[in-house]
Structures are given as structure tokens and as C-alpha cells.
Design an enzyme around this catalytic site. Structure first.
Site, mmCIF file in Angstrom:
data_model
loop_
_atom_site.group_PDB
_atom_site.id
_atom_site.type_symbol
_atom_site.label_atom_id
_atom_site.label_comp_id
_atom_site.label_asym_id
_atom_site.label_seq_id
_atom_site.Cartn_x
_atom_site.Cartn_y
_atom_site.Cartn_z
ATOM 1 N N ASP A 40 -75.747 43.910 -15.223
ATOM 2 C CA ASP A 40 -75.678 44.321 -16.606
ATOM 3 C C ASP A 40 -75.534 45.839 -16.654
ATOM 4 O O ASP A 40 -76.266 46.544 -15.956
ATOM 5 C CB ASP A 40 -76.980 43.940 -17.326
ATOM 6 C CG ASP A 40 -76.733 43.060 -18.520
ATOM 7 O OD1 ASP A 40 -76.273 43.585 -19.538
ATOM 8 O OD2 ASP A 40 -76.992 41.844 -18.414
ATOM 9 N N HIS A 42 -79.133 34.368 -22.482
ATOM 10 C CA HIS A 42 -80.539 34.732 -22.679
ATOM 11 C C HIS A 42 -80.842 35.142 -24.120
ATOM 12 O O HIS A 42 -81.987 35.440 -24.429
ATOM 13 C CB HIS A 42 -80.884 35.876 -21.728
ATOM 14 C CG HIS A 42 -80.120 37.119 -22.063
ATOM 15 N ND1 HIS A 42 -78.752 37.210 -21.894
ATOM 16 C CD2 HIS A 42 -80.506 38.301 -22.594
ATOM 17 C CE1 HIS A 42 -78.350 38.392 -22.310
ATOM 18 N NE2 HIS A 42 -79.400 39.081 -22.735
ATOM 19 N N ASP A 43 -79.827 35.237 -24.981
ATOM 20 C CA ASP A 43 -80.050 35.590 -26.390
ATOM 21 C C ASP A 43 -79.912 34.374 -27.295
ATOM 22 O O ASP A 43 -79.986 34.516 -28.523
ATOM 23 C CB ASP A 43 -79.016 36.622 -26.863
ATOM 24 C CG ASP A 43 -79.190 37.989 -26.213
ATOM 25 O OD1 ASP A 43 -80.319 38.303 -25.791
ATOM 26 O OD2 ASP A 43 -78.195 38.724 -26.130
ATOM 27 N N GLU A 101 -69.795 42.376 -23.614
ATOM 28 C CA GLU A 101 -70.447 41.753 -24.759
ATOM 29 C C GLU A 101 -69.981 42.541 -25.970
ATOM 30 O O GLU A 101 -70.366 43.694 -26.139
ATOM 31 C CB GLU A 101 -71.964 41.836 -24.627
ATOM 32 C CG GLU A 101 -72.641 41.034 -25.715
ATOM 33 C CD GLU A 101 -74.080 41.431 -25.979
ATOM 34 O OE1 GLU A 101 -74.853 40.566 -26.379
ATOM 35 O OE2 GLU A 101 -74.412 42.622 -25.806
ATOM 36 N N ASP A 151 -73.197 45.512 -21.727
ATOM 37 C CA ASP A 151 -74.088 45.189 -22.839
ATOM 38 C C ASP A 151 -73.729 45.933 -24.122
ATOM 39 O O ASP A 151 -73.506 47.147 -24.099
ATOM 40 C CB ASP A 151 -75.517 45.593 -22.427
ATOM 41 C CG ASP A 151 -76.551 45.171 -23.444
ATOM 42 O OD1 ASP A 151 -76.697 43.964 -23.640
ATOM 43 O OD2 ASP A 151 -77.193 46.057 -24.054
HETATM 44 O O1 TEU Z 1 -77.416 42.007 -27.111
HETATM 45 C C1 TEU Z 1 -76.755 42.735 -28.129
HETATM 46 C C2 TEU Z 1 -76.089 41.953 -29.121
HETATM 47 O O2 TEU Z 1 -75.159 42.495 -29.694
HETATM 48 C C3 TEU Z 1 -76.507 40.564 -29.363
HETATM 49 O O3 TEU Z 1 -77.705 40.622 -30.058
HETATM 50 C C4 TEU Z 1 -75.450 39.803 -30.079
HETATM 51 O O4 TEU Z 1 -75.146 40.420 -31.300
HETATM 52 C C5 TEU Z 1 -75.909 38.399 -30.328
HETATM 53 O O5 TEU Z 1 -76.210 37.760 -29.126
HETATM 54 C C6 TEU Z 1 -74.831 37.595 -31.046
HETATM 55 O O6 TEU Z 1 -75.409 36.404 -31.457
HETATM 56 C C7 TEU Z 1 -77.623 42.660 -25.922
HETATM 57 C C8 TEU Z 1 -78.474 41.838 -24.981
HETATM 58 O O7 TEU Z 1 -77.798 40.660 -24.648
HETATM 59 C C9 TEU Z 1 -79.805 41.615 -25.591
HETATM 60 O O8 TEU Z 1 -80.640 40.802 -24.801
HETATM 61 C C10 TEU Z 1 -80.462 42.974 -25.805
HETATM 62 O O9 TEU Z 1 -81.664 42.813 -26.523
HETATM 63 C C11 TEU Z 1 -79.558 43.922 -26.591
HETATM 64 O O10 TEU Z 1 -78.222 43.929 -26.099
HETATM 65 C C12 TEU Z 1 -80.051 45.350 -26.495
HETATM 66 O O11 TEU Z 1 -79.806 45.853 -25.221
#
Ligand code: TEU
Length: 556
Positions: free
Chosen positions: A101, A332-333, A259, A202
């Protein structure tokens, strides 16, 4: 220097590891690098090519490692730099590459850069972050952070506020500052020189901020307004990204998956076109966010199958003539896919296999999130004490303040909380599912006595073995990697399907997303290569049945 097929990242299958929840080796209740090393043979049996490792850098863990204190150190709980280098080489011995990441939108507030930046208004690193004075005791703007509340944090040392798109312990770097960019690029190069094969990048679409720092229009009268309008995919972002490409990415044969929420479909080519784009592929979130409209966070929106399919297939159509997608159902989100799009009761196994077929053979690189391959499910928690995720906890406290009943908040979190995907990996039916000998940092899903790797390896018909055969199928048939994609059954609210055609072959993929038998409008062409049931019966699909058939295109 090793010569690599320049398309290796297209032909790969990626496995995502959330290290905190994968495998603990020292009994502290948190996963670690040694635990991953010990499980490499399992990943090799599964047949994956690449591991995406979520952050393992030194971090105070406000957001489980997405708040980095030092890019060049490994977090103590995870092990040492030697463990990391051993993981890279032990994976390579098994033909597995590793991508890390890259968290470059923000650091931890405990990062030395930020400590220096906040120390004084004239600190040489002041401009490495985004500092603004308030107005009449109010924040500089009404921007709302992605985790709720103001995106500005007051700092008494200088009486100014700093910007954070995520938690207050994740101050945003100021990408307008060339020194910041240079430091990020050299850190990227350092990791590539240490043997990693690329990056999952990220939150990259947040790096450019509207430099006017405007007040945002509030439609519902709320004090804070989601900052996306001023901080997500803003004009000018591609200048930064193209610079990163020229300096770091283009000269190297690495995998890059960004992402990138907020990229509209019309703009996909600027991000992933093979000549002029920036990254190999991006994650888009339309399908996983159908139930969550950012404008009304906290309200669960029901969705139809046609919407779900379209959320995926429109990107397939748009990238048909160039560009590539990252294919995923979980991360993981997000919550567990079998619970959300399949059936996590009676039809758990068959529906998990059906979902695997549906997304895995689209045009793009498939990602499997740890536990998805054994059909791990969501777990309904009765109380907020079972949650650990900063986003879920902050959501809970804000909704309580607004007077929302506890049960409603729990219902919403059951359907959306990031913790649903973060419960420990279930290895066996023993203590703590074989994840740790200590006290797990987050509660296990109680279904582990029946849903676990050991059972899945032993049962011939398991979801795990089904994934293994899908990986093998994709590897042996280039049509499933490079073939043209065409959706079929587009208007159906029961069936999802498509064809992949390539060099005289046509593959048909059909999936029943319901508990009912569904009649097919046309007989299935060709020879059935894979079915997730005890046998396909002509004319229809059984509940959650998926079939893959193949025919020579010129024989049609
Ligand atoms: O996530 C950022 C992000 O943009 C997501 O929240 C996204 O909008 C969402 O999944 C869409 O449904 C990243 C990481 O994956 C997350 O775990 C972190 O908390 C975040 O960045 C901050 O670093």
C-alpha cells in the site's frame, strides 16, 4: 535483471492481506509478518500470483496502519525490516510477487515531517501540510472529513488549523509543494529497490485540493459538507500523477492499482490508458457503494440486480478499447460479499461460488480478499463494543448525538461497517480459529467452527477448491484474460451474464443471483466447462447456479 512479461499484471490474480487480521505468530492477538510467511504455502496452493499487503509501516494505528509515522520502518507489532525482506524473498521463491500500500495523501500526525511542520509558523516544513487560519473562531471552511466532523483540526501551538480528509491523526500532505512530491517519489523508489513489485495506491484521488478553499454549499443545512466537492479528483490532479508516472512508474515494470473514488467513467482513460494513462488499473466503487449514497450517509439504499450489474459492466464497456480494470467484490473497507450479494445461510457455498464466477472472469485483474475464498460472512454485533474501526466508531457517536436509536445504528453498521471484513482469518476450528494463541484484537465471527481453511482444504467441493480451479482456468485460457467482453441478459433482474471472445473461442458465463430456478431465454451454447452445482439442467439455472461454457466462435 529479470526480464518479465510486460503483461504480467494482467495475467495475475492478486490476494489481498489485511495483516492485522491474517495470522498471528507471537500470541499478541494481532497478525504479523512471520504469520504471513508461515502461510505462504497456503497461498501457493491457492495459486495466486501477487500479494497486496495493506500497510505494515510504523504507525500509531489510529486507522490501522493507514496513518504512517515512518515510511521506512516496519510497525513493531508486525515484525522487523528483516522479516519484511524475508517475506518478499520467501514469496518470490514460490513465484509470488508482493505489492504494498502506498499511502501518500496523508501521514500520521506523529510523522517527523508533521511534528516539525506544527512546531512553528515559520518551520521549514510548515508548507508540507495544509495550514490555514480560522475565521471568527470557526474552521477555515465547512469541509467535512471522510470520517465525519470537520476536516480541520485546531492546533494551539500556532493558533492555525490543519486539513485532514480522514481522521485528525491523518494530516493531509500538501502536494503543491515539490519537496513533498520528491520525498514521496524517492520513498517509492526505495521500496521498489527493496524488491516489491508495485503499489496499491491509497486514496490517491484526494491529493489535489481546490486552492481557493471555498465554502461548500450545504443542501440540507448541515454545518459540515462532505469535502469531495473541493478535494476529490480536482482539476490539476493529473499533473501530479503524470509527474509521478514519469519519475517513478514508467521506467519500471511494476504493477500499479489506484484506489480512485471520484473518477467519472468518461475520465477512465486519463487514468488507465496504456499509453497516456497513469496507472495499470484502478478500483472503482460503484457496485459496492450502491447501497450508500454519500449525500445521505447512514441511510441504507436498497438496489436492484440490474443496477449492480451495470455498475460493473459499464466500466468493462468503457475500457474495451484500451485500459484495464481491477476486479473485486470485497476488501478491508467493505462487507463480506456472500452476505451482501449472495446468501449467507442455506446457499452460502453455492452463492459464494456463483459470485466468484461472475466477477472473476470479467476483463481485468481479479483480486481476492482474505477469507473470501472460504466464504467468510458478516457477523451481526449487538453492541458498539464489538467494533474497532475508527469510521464505524465515529459514525456511531455522531448518530447518537443526532438522536438516532441505537438499534438503527447497529442495523446500519451490520450492513456497512468496515469491521465486517476485518474479523480474523479463520484457519481451523480450534482456539481463535487458529488465528492467534492470545486474545484476538477484534472478535471472531462465530461461524469459524464450520467456515475455515482446514475444512475447506479437506472438502473436495469447497469454495476454496472452486477458487483454485477458477484461477487455473483463467491461467490456461487466454480468452478469459484478453477476450472481448459483451454483456448478455442485461435487463434481467435474476441472471447476470456475459461472453468473452478471443481468437475463435467464445466463452459464456451465466449466473443466477436468486434462490429460485430461472428459465433461460436461449439454450446455452457449447460445452459446459464449469458448474457450481451437481449438474446443469438444460433450459434453466438452479438457485445461485453459475455455468461457464465454451464454443468455437465460427461454429455459431
Ligand atoms: O480508503 C479511502 C477511500 O477513499 C475509501 O474510503 C473509499 O472511498 C471507499 O472504500 C468507497 O466505498 C483508503 C483505505 O482503503 C482505508 O482503509 C483508509 O481508512 C483510508 O484510505 C485512509 O487512508
Amino acid at each position: 535483471m529479470e526480464t518479465r512479461n510486460s503483461n504480467w499484471w494482467k495475467e495475475s490474480v492478486v490476494y489481498q492481506i489485511y495483516p492485522r487480521s491474517f495470522q498471528d505468530s507471537d500470541g499478541d492477538g494481532q497478525g504479523d509478518l512471520r504469520g504471513i510467511i508461515n502461510r505462504l504455502d497456503y497461498l501457493s496452493t491457492l495459486g495466486i500470483d501477487v500479494i497486496w499487503l495493506c500497510p505494515v509501516y510504523d504507525s500509531p494505528n489510529d486507522d490501522n496502519g493507514y496513518d504512517i509515522r515512518d515510511y521506512y520502518r516496519i510497525q513493531e507489532e508486525f515484525g522487523t525490516m528483516d522479516d519484511m525482506l524475508e517475506l518478499i524473498s520467501a514469496a518470490a521463491e514460490r513465484g509470488i510477487r508482493l505489492i504494498m500500500d502506498l499511502v501518500a495523501n496523508h501521514t500520521s500526525d506523529e510523522h517527523a515531517w508533521f511534528v516539525e511542520s506544527r512546531s512553528a509558523g515559520d518551520s521549514p516544513k510548515r508548507d508540507w501540510y495544509i495550514w490555514k487560519p480560522g475565521h471568527d473562531g470557526q474552521e477555515p471552511t465547512n469541509w467535512e472529513s471522510n470520517f465525519g466532523g470537520s476536516a480541520w483540526e485546531y492546533d494551539p501551538v500556532t493558533g492555525e488549523y490543519y486539513l485532514h480528509c480522514f481522521s485528525r491523526k491523518q494530516p493531509d500532505l500538501n502536494w503543491e509543494n515539490p519537496e513533498v512530491r520528491e520525498n514521496i517519489y524517492s520513498m517509492m523508489e526505495w521500496w521498489i529497490d527493496h524488491g516489491i513489485a508495485g503499489f496499491r495506491i491509497d486514496a490517491i484521488t484526494f491529493i489535489k485540493k481546490n486552492q481557493q478553499f471555498p465554502q461548500l454549499e450545504s443542501e440540507d443545512g448541515h454545518r459540515y459538507v462532505p469535502l469531495a466537492a473541493a478535494s476529490l479528483n480536482q482539476p490539476g490532479i493529473l499533473d501530479f500523477l503524470q509527474e509521478m508516472k514519469q519519475q517513478v512508474l514508467a521506467p519500471r515494470n511494476i504493477m500499479t492499482v489506484a484506489e480512485s473514488p471520484g473518477v467519472p467513467i468518461e475520465q477512465i482513460h486519463e487514468f488507465v490508458d496504456e499509453q497516456h494513462g497513469v496507472f495499470n488499473m484502478i478500483f472503482q466503487f460503484d457496485h459496492v457503494d450502491l447501497d450508500n449514497k454519500p449525500s445521505a450517509k447512514g441511510v441504507y439504499h436498497p438496489w436492484k440486480l440490474t443496477e449492480f450489474k451495470h455498475a460493473l459492466t459499464k466500466w468493462q464497456a468503457e475500457t474495451a478499447d484500451g485500459g484495464w480494470m481491477a476486479l473485486f467484490m470485497e476488501n478491508h473497507d467493505h462487507v463480506r460479499s456472500v452476505s451482501k450479494y449472495g446468501h449467507d445461510g442455506e446457499y452460502r457455498e453455492v452463492s459464494a461460488k456463483m459470485l466468484a464466477v461472475y466477477y472473476f472472469l470479467m476483463r481485468g485483474t481479479p483480486f481476492i480478499y482474505q477469507g473470501q475464498e472460504i466464504g467468510m460472512t458478516n457477523h451481526y454485533k449487538e453492541s458498539i463494543s464489538g467494533y474497532r474501526d475508527i469510521e464505524s466508531l465515529s459514525f456511531h457517536s455522531r448518530q447518537r448525538e443526532l438522536g438516532k436509536p441505537e438499534a438503527e445504528i447497529m442495523d446500519y453498521l451490520a450492513l456497512r461497517s468496515r469491521d465486517q471484513g476485518r474479523t480474523p482469518m479463520q484457519w481451523n476450528s480450534g482456539y481463535a480459529a487458529g488465528f492467534t494463541t492470545g486474545e484476538p484484537w477484534i472478535g471472531l465471527n462465530p461461524d469459524y467452527p464450520s467456515v475455515n481453511v482446514e475444512h475447506s482444504l479437506a472438502a473436495q467441493n469447497s469454495i476454496l477448491h472452486f477458487y483454485r480451479s477458477l484461477i487455473e482456468l483463467r491461467r490456461t485460457h487466454k480468452a478469459l484474460i484478453y477476450g472481448d467482453f459483451q454483456e448478455i441478459y442485461t435487463e434481467s433482474e435474476q441472471v447476470g451474464g456475459y461472453t468473452r471472445t478471443y481468437q475463435g473461442e467464445c466463452w459464456t458465463i451465466l449466473c443466477n443471483f436468486t434462490e429460485q430456478r430461472v428459465a433461460l431465454t436461449e439454450p446455452l451454447a457449447g460445452e459446459i466447462i464449469v458448474s457450481n452445482t451437481d449438474g446443469h439442467e438444460a433450459g434453466g439455472l438452479k438457485p445461485y447456479e453459475a455455468v461457464i461454457s465454451r464454443t468455437a466462435a465460427d461454429a455459431e
